[in-house]
Scaffold this active site. Structure first.
Site, mmCIF file in Angstrom:
data_model
loop_
_atom_site.group_PDB
_atom_site.id
_atom_site.type_symbol
_atom_site.label_atom_id
_atom_site.label_comp_id
_atom_site.label_asym_id
_atom_site.label_seq_id
_atom_site.Cartn_x
_atom_site.Cartn_y
_atom_site.Cartn_z
ATOM 1 N N ASN A 12 0.873 -1.175 0.000
ATOM 2 C CA ASN A 12 0.000 0.000 0.000
ATOM 3 C C ASN A 12 0.908 1.222 0.000
ATOM 4 O O ASN A 12 1.503 1.554 1.021
ATOM 5 C CB ASN A 12 -0.888 -0.041 1.256
ATOM 6 C CG ASN A 12 -1.727 1.211 1.403
ATOM 7 O OD1 ASN A 12 -1.772 2.056 0.510
ATOM 8 N ND2 ASN A 12 -2.391 1.340 2.549
ATOM 9 N N TRP A 13 0.994 1.858 -1.155
ATOM 10 C CA TRP A 13 1.928 3.000 -1.282
ATOM 11 C C TRP A 13 1.380 4.272 -0.632
ATOM 12 O O TRP A 13 2.060 5.286 -0.587
ATOM 13 C CB TRP A 13 2.229 3.277 -2.756
ATOM 14 C CG TRP A 13 3.037 2.204 -3.445
ATOM 15 C CD1 TRP A 13 3.431 0.994 -2.924
ATOM 16 C CD2 TRP A 13 3.568 2.245 -4.779
ATOM 17 N NE1 TRP A 13 4.167 0.295 -3.852
ATOM 18 C CE2 TRP A 13 4.259 1.043 -5.007
ATOM 19 C CE3 TRP A 13 3.513 3.185 -5.808
ATOM 20 C CZ2 TRP A 13 4.896 0.751 -6.217
ATOM 21 C CZ3 TRP A 13 4.142 2.907 -7.012
ATOM 22 C CH2 TRP A 13 4.829 1.696 -7.212
ATOM 23 N N LYS A 14 0.128 4.239 -0.183
ATOM 24 C CA LYS A 14 -0.526 5.406 0.429
ATOM 25 C C LYS A 14 -0.342 6.631 -0.488
ATOM 26 O O LYS A 14 -0.374 6.466 -1.703
ATOM 27 C CB LYS A 14 0.001 5.621 1.851
ATOM 28 C CG LYS A 14 -0.156 4.334 2.697
ATOM 29 C CD LYS A 14 -0.005 4.527 4.171
ATOM 30 C CE LYS A 14 -0.186 3.181 4.879
ATOM 31 N NZ LYS A 14 -0.156 3.276 6.325
ATOM 32 N N HIS A 99 -9.497 0.942 4.895
ATOM 33 C CA HIS A 99 -8.240 1.104 5.633
ATOM 34 C C HIS A 99 -8.502 2.028 6.825
ATOM 35 O O HIS A 99 -9.329 2.946 6.742
ATOM 36 C CB HIS A 99 -7.182 1.710 4.699
ATOM 37 C CG HIS A 99 -5.813 1.692 5.291
ATOM 38 N ND1 HIS A 99 -5.410 2.618 6.223
ATOM 39 C CD2 HIS A 99 -4.778 0.846 5.114
ATOM 40 C CE1 HIS A 99 -4.159 2.339 6.587
ATOM 41 N NE2 HIS A 99 -3.756 1.269 5.932
ATOM 42 N N GLU A 101 -6.959 4.452 7.926
ATOM 43 C CA GLU A 101 -6.786 5.876 7.620
ATOM 44 C C GLU A 101 -8.043 6.436 6.943
ATOM 45 O O GLU A 101 -8.397 7.598 7.128
ATOM 46 C CB GLU A 101 -5.525 6.075 6.755
ATOM 47 C CG GLU A 101 -4.265 5.881 7.599
ATOM 48 C CD GLU A 101 -3.065 5.336 6.861
ATOM 49 O OE1 GLU A 101 -3.041 5.349 5.615
ATOM 50 O OE2 GLU A 101 -2.124 4.876 7.546
ATOM 51 N N GLU A 170 -5.210 -5.030 10.511
ATOM 52 C CA GLU A 170 -4.196 -4.004 10.747
ATOM 53 C C GLU A 170 -4.512 -3.301 12.071
ATOM 54 O O GLU A 170 -5.356 -2.392 12.102
ATOM 55 C CB GLU A 170 -4.211 -2.976 9.614
ATOM 56 C CG GLU A 170 -3.873 -3.562 8.255
ATOM 57 C CD GLU A 170 -3.296 -2.495 7.318
ATOM 58 O OE1 GLU A 170 -2.236 -2.746 6.753
ATOM 59 O OE2 GLU A 170 -3.897 -1.418 7.185
ATOM 60 N N GLY A 176 2.546 2.309 10.955
ATOM 61 C CA GLY A 176 3.486 3.417 10.833
ATOM 62 C C GLY A 176 4.143 3.826 12.139
ATOM 63 O O GLY A 176 4.744 4.884 12.233
ATOM 64 N N SER A 216 3.596 -2.107 10.427
ATOM 65 C CA SER A 216 5.043 -2.118 10.651
ATOM 66 C C SER A 216 5.707 -3.455 10.281
ATOM 67 O O SER A 216 6.631 -3.891 10.960
ATOM 68 C CB SER A 216 5.372 -1.724 12.095
ATOM 69 O OG SER A 216 4.900 -0.412 12.367
ATOM 70 N N GLY A 237 2.963 -1.089 4.318
ATOM 71 C CA GLY A 237 2.985 0.349 4.055
ATOM 72 C C GLY A 237 4.399 0.821 3.762
ATOM 73 O O GLY A 237 4.924 0.652 2.660
ATOM 74 N N GLY A 238 5.053 1.384 4.764
ATOM 75 C CA GLY A 238 6.376 1.987 4.601
ATOM 76 C C GLY A 238 7.386 1.096 3.879
ATOM 77 O O GLY A 238 8.128 1.561 2.994
HETATM 78 P P1 13P Z 1 3.120 0.389 7.804
HETATM 79 O O1 13P Z 1 3.637 -0.898 7.186
HETATM 80 O O2 13P Z 1 3.843 1.604 7.311
HETATM 81 O O3 13P Z 1 3.000 0.296 9.277
HETATM 82 O O4 13P Z 1 1.617 0.566 7.231
HETATM 83 C C1 13P Z 1 0.743 -0.488 7.302
HETATM 84 C C2 13P Z 1 -0.450 -0.149 6.494
HETATM 85 O O5 13P Z 1 -1.215 0.721 6.858
HETATM 86 C C3 13P Z 1 -0.672 -0.886 5.240
HETATM 87 O O6 13P Z 1 -1.946 -0.678 4.742
#
Ligand code: 13P
Length: 255
Positions: A12-14, A99, A101, A170, A176, A216, A237-238
């Site tokens: 997920n590149w956000k 998600h 977010e 999640e 994050g 994470s 994510g990251g």
């Molecule tokens: P991180 O891997 O950066 O914690 O993010 C997880 C995420 O929200 C994937 O959708």
């Protein structure tokens, strides 16, 4: 009987990467993931403006394309929104829905996520439906209740189509933050999600549904998480923003 579920690792590149940067990252991921494709499904989910460009890069098919959100209607006067058929047209096979977010920043409820899940399936997209508790909910012993409500609400009416969806657990406190659920903590919730899925559909379908862990995940912890019996890969994510790091996580899912 043990059911074999092919692992999935989705990046997920956000709201990161566009243009050449997105194309280069996708190209490097596709190159590295190609030999792994018989054992693991790799998906990347760039921001909307990069979808068509990245789809061109992924033409070989070793990595699939996903979006991070969509509207539930096929068209209409919804300024700023993107419809399911538009994602299909852009080359998407997957879409992340609900998600945390989106739930927190954009007030998405289980009812909205449910509408989107139905719409994704009607369009032929595989929804990756996200659920997860906050730190406060975990600390006050509400994890199971929250997860059960989110799973039941987001998947209401999905019935026998259940194995066509992916669920992502999640924990909000792990996203994050560098805090990862321990493999045991994650496994416990994943096993519980599978029980919730059984209640919605049946045992056979629940056994076939892939449940991903997100929060994470990095090369150092991916193997221990992915070895848990009910963890079928990750939503990253990251660590998905760098090809080498993401590919190391994808490799960790190869059994
Ligand atoms: P991180 O891997 O950066 O914690 O993010 C997880 C995420 O929200 C994937 O959708």
């Amino acid at each position: 009987m043990t059911v074999m579920r092919k692992p999935v690792v989705a990046g997920n590149w956000k709201m990161y990467k566009c243009g050449d940067e997105a194309a280069m990252l996708a190209e490097a991921v596709a190159r590295g993931a190609s030999p792994l494709s018989p054992s693991v499904d790799t998906v990347i989910c760039p921001p909307f403006p990069a979808l068509v460009r990245v789809a061109g890069v992924l033409r070989s098919g070793s990595v699939a394309l996903g979006a991070q959100n969509m509207h539930w209607e096929n068209e209409g006067a919804y300024t700023g929104e993107v419809a399911p058929p538009m994602l299909v047209d852009a080359g998407c096979r997957y879409v992340i829905l609900g998600h945390s977010e989106r739930r927190t920043c954009f007030h998405e409820t289980d009812q909205i996520v449910n509408r989107k899940t139905h719409a994704a399936m009607a369009a032929g997209l595989v929804p990756i439906v996200c659920v997860g508790e906050t730190l406060e909910e975990r600390e006050t012993g509400k994890t199971r209740k929250v997860i059960e409500t989110q799973v039941a609400g987001s998947l209401k009416g999905i019935g026998t189509d259940l194995s066509g969806i992916i669920v992502a657990y999640e924990p909000v406190w792990a996203i994050g933050t560098g805090l990862t659920a321990t493999p045991e903590q994650a496994q416990e919730v994943h096993a519980f999600i599978r029980i919730c899925l059984e209640k919605i559909d049946n045992r056979a379908a629940a056994q076939k549904t892939r449940i991903l862990y997100g929060g994470s995940v990095k090369p150092a912890n991916a193997g221990d998480l992915f070895r848990q019996p009910d963890i079928d890969g990750g939503l990253i994510g990251g660590a998905a923003l760098d090809a080498e790091t993401f590919l190391a996580v994808v490799k960790a899912a190869v059994v």
